[in-house]
Write an enzyme that holds these catalytic residues in place. Structure first.
Site, PDB file in Angstrom:
ATOM      1  N   PHE A 165      63.158  38.523 -17.392  1.00  0.00           N
ATOM      2  CA  PHE A 165      64.152  37.584 -16.854  1.00  0.00           C
ATOM      3  C   PHE A 165      63.922  37.331 -15.355  1.00  0.00           C
ATOM      4  O   PHE A 165      63.766  36.180 -14.918  1.00  0.00           O
ATOM      5  CB  PHE A 165      65.529  38.191 -17.153  1.00  0.00           C
ATOM      6  CG  PHE A 165      66.662  37.785 -16.287  1.00  0.00           C
ATOM      7  CD1 PHE A 165      66.969  36.446 -16.072  1.00  0.00           C
ATOM      8  CD2 PHE A 165      67.478  38.757 -15.703  1.00  0.00           C
ATOM      9  CE1 PHE A 165      68.052  36.076 -15.285  1.00  0.00           C
ATOM     10  CE2 PHE A 165      68.562  38.404 -14.926  1.00  0.00           C
ATOM     11  CZ  PHE A 165      68.842  37.063 -14.702  1.00  0.00           C
ATOM     12  N   ILE A 166      63.827  38.384 -14.574  1.00  0.00           N
ATOM     13  CA  ILE A 166      63.696  38.191 -13.123  1.00  0.00           C
ATOM     14  C   ILE A 166      62.262  37.801 -12.765  1.00  0.00           C
ATOM     15  O   ILE A 166      62.041  36.885 -11.971  1.00  0.00           O
ATOM     16  CB  ILE A 166      64.144  39.462 -12.361  1.00  0.00           C
ATOM     17  CG1 ILE A 166      65.607  39.771 -12.716  1.00  0.00           C
ATOM     18  CG2 ILE A 166      63.990  39.268 -10.852  1.00  0.00           C
ATOM     19  CD1 ILE A 166      66.132  41.084 -12.162  1.00  0.00           C
ATOM     20  N   GLY A 186      59.745  42.280 -21.856  1.00  0.00           N
ATOM     21  CA  GLY A 186      59.531  40.886 -21.472  1.00  0.00           C
ATOM     22  C   GLY A 186      59.216  40.041 -22.695  1.00  0.00           C
ATOM     23  O   GLY A 186      58.791  40.557 -23.730  1.00  0.00           O
ATOM     24  N   ASP A 214      49.627  47.243 -18.982  1.00  0.00           N
ATOM     25  CA  ASP A 214      50.662  48.233 -18.714  1.00  0.00           C
ATOM     26  C   ASP A 214      50.456  48.803 -17.303  1.00  0.00           C
ATOM     27  O   ASP A 214      49.322  49.028 -16.880  1.00  0.00           O
ATOM     28  CB  ASP A 214      50.527  49.356 -19.753  1.00  0.00           C
ATOM     29  CG  ASP A 214      51.773  50.197 -19.837  1.00  0.00           C
ATOM     30  OD1 ASP A 214      52.426  50.173 -20.889  1.00  0.00           O
ATOM     31  OD2 ASP A 214      52.084  50.902 -18.841  1.00  0.00           O
ATOM     32  N   TYR A 245      67.802  56.741 -15.524  1.00  0.00           N
ATOM     33  CA  TYR A 245      67.327  55.448 -14.997  1.00  0.00           C
ATOM     34  C   TYR A 245      67.549  55.374 -13.486  1.00  0.00           C
ATOM     35  O   TYR A 245      66.655  54.981 -12.723  1.00  0.00           O
ATOM     36  CB  TYR A 245      68.086  54.312 -15.700  1.00  0.00           C
ATOM     37  CG  TYR A 245      67.880  52.955 -15.083  1.00  0.00           C
ATOM     38  CD1 TYR A 245      66.711  52.238 -15.295  1.00  0.00           C
ATOM     39  CD2 TYR A 245      68.870  52.372 -14.279  1.00  0.00           C
ATOM     40  CE1 TYR A 245      66.521  50.983 -14.732  1.00  0.00           C
ATOM     41  CE2 TYR A 245      68.692  51.121 -13.712  1.00  0.00           C
ATOM     42  CZ  TYR A 245      67.521  50.430 -13.933  1.00  0.00           C
ATOM     43  OH  TYR A 245      67.344  49.201 -13.369  1.00  0.00           O
ATOM     44  N   LYS A 297      64.695  55.038 -10.583  1.00  0.00           N
ATOM     45  CA  LYS A 297      64.654  53.909  -9.646  1.00  0.00           C
ATOM     46  C   LYS A 297      64.705  54.405  -8.204  1.00  0.00           C
ATOM     47  O   LYS A 297      64.045  53.856  -7.323  1.00  0.00           O
ATOM     48  CB  LYS A 297      65.826  52.966  -9.945  1.00  0.00           C
ATOM     49  CG  LYS A 297      65.554  52.037 -11.113  1.00  0.00           C
ATOM     50  CD  LYS A 297      64.690  50.897 -10.612  1.00  0.00           C
ATOM     51  CE  LYS A 297      64.043  50.090 -11.683  1.00  0.00           C
ATOM     52  NZ  LYS A 297      63.222  49.000 -11.144  1.00  0.00           N
ATOM     53  N   ASN A 315      74.182  43.866 -10.312  1.00  0.00           N
ATOM     54  CA  ASN A 315      73.993  43.284 -11.655  1.00  0.00           C
ATOM     55  C   ASN A 315      73.588  41.813 -11.586  1.00  0.00           C
ATOM     56  O   ASN A 315      74.416  40.962 -11.254  1.00  0.00           O
ATOM     57  CB  ASN A 315      75.281  43.431 -12.456  1.00  0.00           C
ATOM     58  CG  ASN A 315      75.621  44.895 -12.689  1.00  0.00           C
ATOM     59  OD1 ASN A 315      75.877  45.632 -11.743  1.00  0.00           O
ATOM     60  ND2 ASN A 315      75.612  45.314 -13.931  1.00  0.00           N
ATOM     61  N   ARG A 336      82.126  44.901 -11.339  1.00  0.00           N
ATOM     62  CA  ARG A 336      80.733  44.783 -10.923  1.00  0.00           C
ATOM     63  C   ARG A 336      80.601  43.654  -9.898  1.00  0.00           C
ATOM     64  O   ARG A 336      81.366  42.691  -9.903  1.00  0.00           O
ATOM     65  CB  ARG A 336      79.822  44.422 -12.124  1.00  0.00           C
ATOM     66  CG  ARG A 336      79.685  45.520 -13.172  1.00  0.00           C
ATOM     67  CD  ARG A 336      78.890  46.695 -12.657  1.00  0.00           C
ATOM     68  NE  ARG A 336      78.661  47.726 -13.665  1.00  0.00           N
ATOM     69  CZ  ARG A 336      79.482  48.729 -13.931  1.00  0.00           C
ATOM     70  NH1 ARG A 336      80.637  48.841 -13.276  1.00  0.00           N
ATOM     71  NH2 ARG A 336      79.174  49.637 -14.843  1.00  0.00           N
ATOM     72  N   ASP A 367      78.046  55.508 -17.520  1.00  0.00           N
ATOM     73  CA  ASP A 367      78.510  54.245 -16.943  1.00  0.00           C
ATOM     74  C   ASP A 367      79.168  54.541 -15.605  1.00  0.00           C
ATOM     75  O   ASP A 367      79.733  55.605 -15.414  1.00  0.00           O
ATOM     76  CB  ASP A 367      79.572  53.636 -17.871  1.00  0.00           C
ATOM     77  CG  ASP A 367      79.396  52.140 -18.040  1.00  0.00           C
ATOM     78  OD1 ASP A 367      78.340  51.621 -17.653  1.00  0.00           O
ATOM     79  OD2 ASP A 367      80.327  51.504 -18.550  1.00  0.00           O
TER      80      ASP A 367
HETATM   81  C1  UD1 Z   1      73.161  49.063 -14.327  1.00  0.00           C
HETATM   82  C2  UD1 Z   1      72.910  49.039 -12.832  1.00  0.00           C
HETATM   83  C3  UD1 Z   1      71.957  47.967 -12.438  1.00  0.00           C
HETATM   84  C4  UD1 Z   1      70.747  48.035 -13.296  1.00  0.00           C
HETATM   85  C5  UD1 Z   1      71.160  47.872 -14.732  1.00  0.00           C
HETATM   86  C6  UD1 Z   1      70.001  47.930 -15.683  1.00  0.00           C
HETATM   87  C7  UD1 Z   1      74.987  49.804 -11.777  1.00  0.00           C
HETATM   88  C8  UD1 Z   1      76.158  49.394 -10.982  1.00  0.00           C
HETATM   89  N1  UD1 Z   1      74.155  48.820 -12.125  1.00  0.00           N
HETATM   90  O1  UD1 Z   1      73.931  48.040 -14.720  1.00  0.00           O
HETATM   91  O2  UD1 Z   1      71.571  48.155 -11.101  1.00  0.00           O
HETATM   92  O3  UD1 Z   1      69.806  47.080 -12.916  1.00  0.00           O
HETATM   93  O4  UD1 Z   1      71.977  48.959 -15.057  1.00  0.00           O
HETATM   94  O5  UD1 Z   1      70.492  47.956 -16.995  1.00  0.00           O
HETATM   95  O6  UD1 Z   1      74.772  50.960 -12.058  1.00  0.00           O
HETATM   96  N2  UD1 Z   1      79.332  46.571 -21.233  1.00  0.00           N
HETATM   97  C9  UD1 Z   1      80.269  46.261 -22.222  1.00  0.00           C
HETATM   98  N3  UD1 Z   1      79.805  45.698 -23.381  1.00  0.00           N
HETATM   99  C10 UD1 Z   1      78.495  45.446 -23.609  1.00  0.00           C
HETATM  100  C11 UD1 Z   1      77.553  45.768 -22.588  1.00  0.00           C
HETATM  101  C12 UD1 Z   1      78.020  46.346 -21.424  1.00  0.00           C
HETATM  102  O7  UD1 Z   1      81.474  46.476 -22.064  1.00  0.00           O
HETATM  103  O8  UD1 Z   1      78.163  44.931 -24.689  1.00  0.00           O
HETATM  104  C13 UD1 Z   1      79.846  47.146 -19.979  1.00  0.00           C
HETATM  105  C14 UD1 Z   1      79.131  48.412 -19.587  1.00  0.00           C
HETATM  106  O9  UD1 Z   1      79.710  49.531 -20.204  1.00  0.00           O
HETATM  107  C15 UD1 Z   1      79.308  48.381 -18.072  1.00  0.00           C
HETATM  108  C16 UD1 Z   1      79.313  46.892 -17.739  1.00  0.00           C
HETATM  109  O10 UD1 Z   1      79.585  46.218 -18.950  1.00  0.00           O
HETATM  110  O11 UD1 Z   1      80.533  48.955 -17.703  1.00  0.00           O
HETATM  111  C17 UD1 Z   1      77.987  46.409 -17.196  1.00  0.00           C
HETATM  112  O12 UD1 Z   1      76.978  46.891 -18.054  1.00  0.00           O
HETATM  113  P1  UD1 Z   1      75.447  46.408 -17.976  1.00  0.00           P
HETATM  114  O13 UD1 Z   1      75.396  44.931 -17.969  1.00  0.00           O
HETATM  115  O14 UD1 Z   1      74.700  47.135 -19.024  1.00  0.00           O
HETATM  116  O15 UD1 Z   1      74.944  46.864 -16.541  1.00  0.00           O
HETATM  117  P2  UD1 Z   1      75.173  48.197 -15.671  1.00  0.00           P
HETATM  118  O16 UD1 Z   1      75.045  49.397 -16.524  1.00  0.00           O
HETATM  119  O17 UD1 Z   1      76.329  48.032 -14.773  1.00  0.00           O
END
Ligand code: UD1
Length: 313
Positions: free
Chosen positions: A12-13, A37, A55, A143, A147, A172, A211, A275
């Site tokens: 994506f990025i 990817g 890789d 993770y 990082k 995010n 977030r 989380d």
């Molecule tokens: C984290 C990191 C980010 C990293 C990313 C890679 C933090 C603040 N951020 O993102 O830097 O690049 O991982 O994956 O640590 N959620 C739901 N339902 C879903 C999916 C997710 O409720 O179906 C919730 C998750 O529990 C979380 C939030 O949405 O609380 C964001 O989740 P996600 O998009 O996976 O990213 P992070 O884990 O915040």
């Protein structure tokens, strides 16, 4: 015109960076092992880039890819908190060993600068908000540890070998081409695609987590600025890349209901392991040293993203 290597170019990025560089007339080479990817992310630009399926752990391939490059934008990773909890060894191989291999190759090829996709997860669940770069890191997930370890390798390669490195701690990031299909996909890609199909999304926890969601164009801009900034402003340093605003998952869901027309409620499952509850960046360091400013705010970015998924359904 400059020569750029993008790792993770089919992601994506990475693919968004490739589009932006080609639009400016730069030369783009890219590597991707296609583990997360997707080659279709490159379909519009495939004939204009030097793409290699390789890789990061293949040092010879990295030496070949780095030859003649001025800049490396290192985006390749297994970018998932929950996946790293299930498979910490795999996360470490891709996110730490892979980065170290790339750095050795970039050093040997005398690359001018490496810009690294670091992660806000390094801050962990510290109660202090906003998070600024001087705070002591407190990673929780494997993770986040990986990082952060790679950030230290970036800085070490600047100090030991003079390889200019810049670490961008992404908060995010969301936007077009983010893969919604994996169980580890970012929440916005998943929610938008489900809600457009009239299907119920699942919230982990009560939705009060927040977030600093940042639209992809802002992250692309941060990378370009990190390549252009004088070394004394950025080399060997770490910068937050975010908007400086946060929204809860509940607020985001309500905004998405309006944009997608979905009228149901979200299902609630237990909170995810590792989380973090709240995430918000202080972006003043990137503003001062890189001249970084968010170009697209959250609401406009969300609308653009919903439109893109709607058009590509
Ligand atoms: C984290 C990191 C980010 C990293 C990313 C890679 C933090 C603040 N951020 O993102 O830097 O690049 O991982 O994956 O640590 N959620 C739901 N339902 C879903 C999916 C997710 O409720 O179906 C919730 C998750 O529990 C979380 C939030 O949405 O609380 C964001 O989740 P996600 O998009 O996976 O990213 P992070 O884990 O915040």
């Amino acid at each position: 015109m400059a020569r750029y290597l993008i790792t993770g170019i089919a992601g994506f990025i990475g693919s968004s960076l490739a589009h932006a560089l080609l639009d400016r007339g730069d030369e783009v080479c890219g590597v991707d092992n296609l583990s997360t990817g997707r080659i279709q992310n490159l379909s519009a630009i495939r004939d204009h880039i030097d793409f290699r399926q390789a890789d990061l752990l293949d040092l010879d391939a990295m030496h070949d890819a780095c030859a003649g490059m001025e800049f490396v934008l290192h985006q390749a990773a297994i970018p998932s908190v929950p996946k790293s909890v299930l498979d910490p060894l795999g996360s470490n191989r891709a996110n730490v060993d892979g980065t170290l291999n790339l750095l050795v190759a970039a050093r040997d090829a005398k690359v001018k600068r490496v810009v690294y996709a670091a992660s806000s997860s390094a801050y962990g669940d510290t109660p202090t908000l906003p998070k600024h770069e001087d705070m002591c890191p407190n990673p929780i997930s494997p993770y986040a540890v990986a990082k952060l370890a790679s950030e230290h390798y970036m800085i070490s390669f600047y100090r030991c070998y003079g390889l200019e490195s810049v670490c961008l701690r992404y908060f995010n990031i969301f936007g077009p081409r983010q893969d919604p299909t994996s169980p580890y996909s970012g929440v916005l890609a998943k929610f938008i695609t489900l809600m457009l199909r009239g299907e119920q999304p699942t919230m982990f926890g009560d939705g009060s987590q927040s977030r600093d969601f940042n639209y992809i164009d802002n992250a692309v801009s941060a990378n370009l600025l990190a390549c252009a900034a004088p070394a004394e402003e950025c080399a060997g340093r770490v910068f937050n890349v975010a908007t400086g605003q946060r929204v809860t998952l509940n607020q985001t869901f309500q905004a998405l209901k309006k944009l997608t027309g979905y009228s149901g409620e979200a299902k609630h499952d237990p909170e995810r392991a590792s989380d973090i509850k709240h995430s918000l960046a202080d972006i003043s360091k990137a503003a001062k040293h890189l001249q970084y400013r968010p170009l697209v705010d959250f609401e406009s970015g969300l609308a653009k993203t919903v439109q893109w998924y709607r058009d590509s359904q």
